[in-house]
Design a protein around this motif. Structure first.
Motif, short mmCIF file in Angstrom:
data_model
loop_
_atom_site.label_atom_id
_atom_site.label_comp_id
_atom_site.label_asym_id
_atom_site.label_seq_id
_atom_site.Cartn_x
_atom_site.Cartn_y
_atom_site.Cartn_z
N LEU A 293 0.83 -1.20 0.00
CA LEU A 293 0.00 0.00 0.00
C LEU A 293 0.87 1.26 0.00
O LEU A 293 0.56 2.23 -0.72
CB LEU A 293 -0.93 0.00 1.21
N ALA A 294 1.95 1.24 0.77
CA ALA A 294 2.85 2.39 0.79
C ALA A 294 3.46 2.62 -0.58
O ALA A 294 3.58 3.76 -1.05
CB ALA A 294 3.94 2.19 1.84
N GLY A 295 3.85 1.54 -1.25
CA GLY A 295 4.40 1.65 -2.60
C GLY A 295 3.39 2.20 -3.58
O GLY A 295 3.72 3.04 -4.43
N SER A 388 7.59 1.37 -7.71
CA SER A 388 6.87 1.33 -6.44
C SER A 388 5.42 0.86 -6.57
O SER A 388 4.80 0.48 -5.57
CB SER A 388 6.89 2.71 -5.78
N GLY A 389 4.85 0.90 -7.78
CA GLY A 389 3.46 0.50 -7.90
C GLY A 389 2.87 0.78 -9.27
O GLY A 389 3.54 1.29 -10.17
N THR A 480 -10.14 -5.65 3.43
CA THR A 480 -9.11 -4.66 3.73
C THR A 480 -7.87 -4.92 2.89
O THR A 480 -7.41 -6.07 2.79
CB THR A 480 -8.74 -4.70 5.22
N GLY A 481 -7.34 -3.87 2.28
CA GLY A 481 -6.15 -3.99 1.46
C GLY A 481 -6.43 -4.13 -0.02
O GLY A 481 -5.51 -3.98 -0.84
N ASN A 482 -7.67 -4.41 -0.40
CA ASN A 482 -8.00 -4.45 -1.82
C ASN A 482 -7.78 -3.08 -2.45
O ASN A 482 -8.05 -2.05 -1.82
CB ASN A 482 -9.46 -4.84 -2.03
N ILE A 483 -7.31 -3.06 -3.69
CA ILE A 483 -7.22 -1.83 -4.47
C ILE A 483 -8.06 -2.03 -5.72
O ILE A 483 -7.93 -3.04 -6.43
CB ILE A 483 -5.77 -1.48 -4.83
N LEU A 484 -8.95 -1.06 -5.99
CA LEU A 484 -9.86 -1.15 -7.13
C LEU A 484 -9.90 0.17 -7.87
O LEU A 484 -9.60 1.23 -7.31
CB LEU A 484 -11.28 -1.50 -6.68
N ASN A 502 -10.65 7.09 -10.56
CA ASN A 502 -9.64 7.10 -9.52
C ASN A 502 -9.44 5.68 -9.02
O ASN A 502 -10.33 4.83 -9.18
CB ASN A 502 -10.07 7.96 -8.32
N LEU A 503 -8.31 5.41 -8.40
CA LEU A 503 -8.12 4.15 -7.69
C LEU A 503 -8.40 4.36 -6.21
O LEU A 503 -8.10 5.42 -5.66
CB LEU A 503 -6.70 3.61 -7.87
N VAL A 504 -8.99 3.34 -5.60
CA VAL A 504 -9.34 3.39 -4.18
C VAL A 504 -8.83 2.13 -3.51
O VAL A 504 -8.68 1.08 -4.15
CB VAL A 504 -10.86 3.53 -3.95
N THR A 505 -8.58 2.22 -2.22
CA THR A 505 -8.23 1.04 -1.44
C THR A 505 -9.22 0.88 -0.30
O THR A 505 -9.81 1.85 0.17
CB THR A 505 -6.79 1.12 -0.90
#
Length: 574
Positions: A293-295, A388-389, A480-484, A502-505
């Motif tokens: 997530l930080a990346g 990083s991502g 928790t932790g999913n990115i969509l 946008n991307l959300v987590t």
């Protein structure tokens, strides 16, 4: 086909690893038909041929293939079209390469051909005629440190073994490169857009996994890096390893939606007990840990700076009437490439000017390249792969005065995007349950969009990843932790297209035990010139203003001069 007694041959876009991008050596569909889209299938009969594509490619496919020879059919996404029977005579044989189709696809194919023709596995006939076929890719393989992976490969493998125990399986065969790369904390450059290493893996319930790679990729350095994690073997030995599992009577898990039918058949014929379940890596991979997530947040800050430069440039150049779709793609990529850690686009940029924006997955070519006329709406859907991502963002841009209808549709799309962004929902909620939140404002006016509202996104992996998403068909609960992605849209054929993404987590909702909510991680201005302010509620204005305030505070320090001045204006409160 005449020599081997076959009446028709299937040519899918896919390779054995089911990726959106395939290496040049696997681009059989493009070699035979000329069509370069990311999905499709051709059937070559004795005297006629068909190309089956979905609605994303109804313009691209006919422009790239010879329609005097190949009939283009538009079909829905997923499944084999019943029209495939048109290319196989009654009682005939339709051959397929079992490494390029899954067991699920073959079952579907047999159902569609039932009572008409027989589907038979066969060596690939395209390879037999492809004299100048490129060599398979051999790219440098890197291993992620703990600061980027956040979890050791050994711990990930142990978690997979726990899943195997629950499923009463003694081994699993992994074929998806995103699963293999995530599991072993490695990345490569075998395909465009995605940092994949192509290969296969067998993970047993006990003992070291085996990673099967092209012989040219196996170096002493690679073997040393994996010494305590996995055995490395040549891909050519995979069939023998599968047969050994079968002869030992092992219970082996495969994913019938992604594994090649050849793997399932080899295991079945040699005596293995097949357990058909979803790839056990997909779920854990989609739940990003704190390092991942930080990346991803870091990648979106870097991307936000590049987008500020691009959007500032676009606003200055669009009124001149000289921009083209390809020119816009080139400029955007150049701004991203200013950051050394940007290694590639995460997919081919969708750059749709005016009516081309209404083509949901438009891919500009030199034949379709269109000049952007001042006053038209411009849709740009793009992303990048940073070390990083991974990023993915869509912005719909004003180039002059918009009509009342355009503003109405844009604002309804924005309201839907905000509704997803601000949603709070109980644990166990699926993307299918949330999807209506994004569509409701368009539905109120009798319109909708024919794509999902969101897809999963990998962490320095695939920009599209399962098993999660936001769409009527996505029934996997969000965690928790999913990115969509969050990307409602509206498309008026022949006139314009609108999409805001946008991307959300997903994270736990503060002060609401048992509930989840989204955090937006994309950081780029949303064009406010296309908004009908009368349609926004006070709460929606507050969200947009707060979002823009955050963009300014996080991206402002990363840019300077005219770009910074532009960003301050673009993020001003409404």
């Amino acid at each position: 086909m005449q020599k081997v007694g076959i009446d028709a041959f299937l040519i899918p876009r896919a390779d054995a690893h089911r990726g959106e991008s395939v290496p040049a050596s696997e681009a059989r569909l493009a070699y035979v038909t000329g069509f370069t889209g990311s999905a499709g299938m051709a059937v070559i009969g004795r005297d006629k041929a068909g190309l089956f594509v979905d609605s994303r490619y109804t313009l691209q496919a006919p422009s790239q293939t010879d329609t005097d020879i190949v009939t283009v059919h538009e079909v829905g996404q997923g499944g084999v079209s019943p029209e495939i029977r048109l290319y196989v005579p009654k009682g005939g044989k339709l051959a397929y390469d079992p490494w390029l189709h899954t067991p699920g696809e073959i079952r579907d194919l047999n159902e569609k051909l039932s009572g008409h023709a027989e589907a038979v596995p066969h060596a690939n006939l395209v390879d037999a005629i492809w004299a100048d076929r490129p060599a398979p890719p051999v790219s440098v393989i890197e291993f992620l440190g703990h600061n980027r992976a956040g979890q050791s490969a050994a711990d990930k493998i142990e978690a997979v073994r726990e899943t195997l125990a629950n499923d009463m399986a003694e081994a699993v065969v992994l074929t998806l490169p995103e699963s293999i790369c995530w599991l072993f904390n490695m990345r490569g450059r075998d395909v465009p857009n995605t940092p994949f290493v192509l290969g296969f893996a067998i993970v047993p319930a006990t003992g070291l996994p085996t990673l099967f790679l092209d012989a040219a990729k196996i170096t002493p350095e690679l073997s040393a890096a994996l010494a305590d994690i996995a055995t490395v073997a040549e891909a050519a030995t995979l069939t023998d390893a599968l047969a050994a599992l079968g002869k030992s009577g092992k219970s082996v898990l495969i994913d019938p939606q992604t594994a090649p039918a050849a793997i399932a058949e080899t295991l079945r014929q040699t005596g293995a007990k097949l357990i058909e379940k979803r790839d056990p890596v997909l779920g854990p991979k989609s739940r990003k840990n704190e390092a991942e997530l930080a990346g991803m947040r870091e990648a979106h800050k870097l991307d936000g700076a590049a987008l500020a430069k691009f959007l500032s440039w676009f606003d200055a150049e669009a009124p001149k009437g000289e921009l083209t779709e390809i020119g816009i793609v080139t400029a955007l990529e150049s701004f991203r490439r200013e950051e050394e850690s940007c290694i590639d686009a995460s997919f081919d940029t969708i750059s749709g000017a005016g009516p081309n924006g209404a083509i949901v997955h438009y891919r500009v070519t030199t034949k379709t390249d269109r000049k952007l006329n001042p006053g038209e709406i411009m849709l740009v859907d793009s992303g990048a792969q940073y070390l990083s991502g991974t990023t993915d963002i869509t912005r719909t841009l004003s180039t002059g005065s918009a009509t009342a209808e355009q503003k109405d549709r844009y604002t309804r799309v924005l309201k839907g995007m905000i509704a997803i962004s601000t949603a709070r929902f109980p644990a166990g909620t699926t993307g299918a349950q949330l999807d209506i939140l994004a569509r409701q404002f368009l539905w109120q006016d009798g319109v909708t969009y024919n794509h999902g509202t969101g897809h999963g996104v990998g962490a320095f992996l695939g920009v599209h990843e399962g098993p999660i998403g936001i769409s009527p068909r996505t029934t996997t609960p969000l965690e928790t932790g999913n990115i969509l992605s969050n990307e409602p849209g509206y498309y008026k054929a022949g006139e314009y297209g609108i999409r805001i993404e946008n991307l959300v987590t997903v994270h736990e909702a503060a002060d609401h035990p048992g509930f989840l909510e989204f955090e937006t991680i994309t950081l780029a201005p949303i064009d406010t010139r296309l908004i009908d302010l009368d349609l926004l509620t006070a709460a929606e204005r507050d969200w947009l203003n707060a979002y823009h305030s955050r963009v300014w505070s996080e991206i402002g320090p990363l840019v300077s001069g005219a770009v910074k001045d532009w960003l301050q204006h673009a993020t001003a409160a409404i």
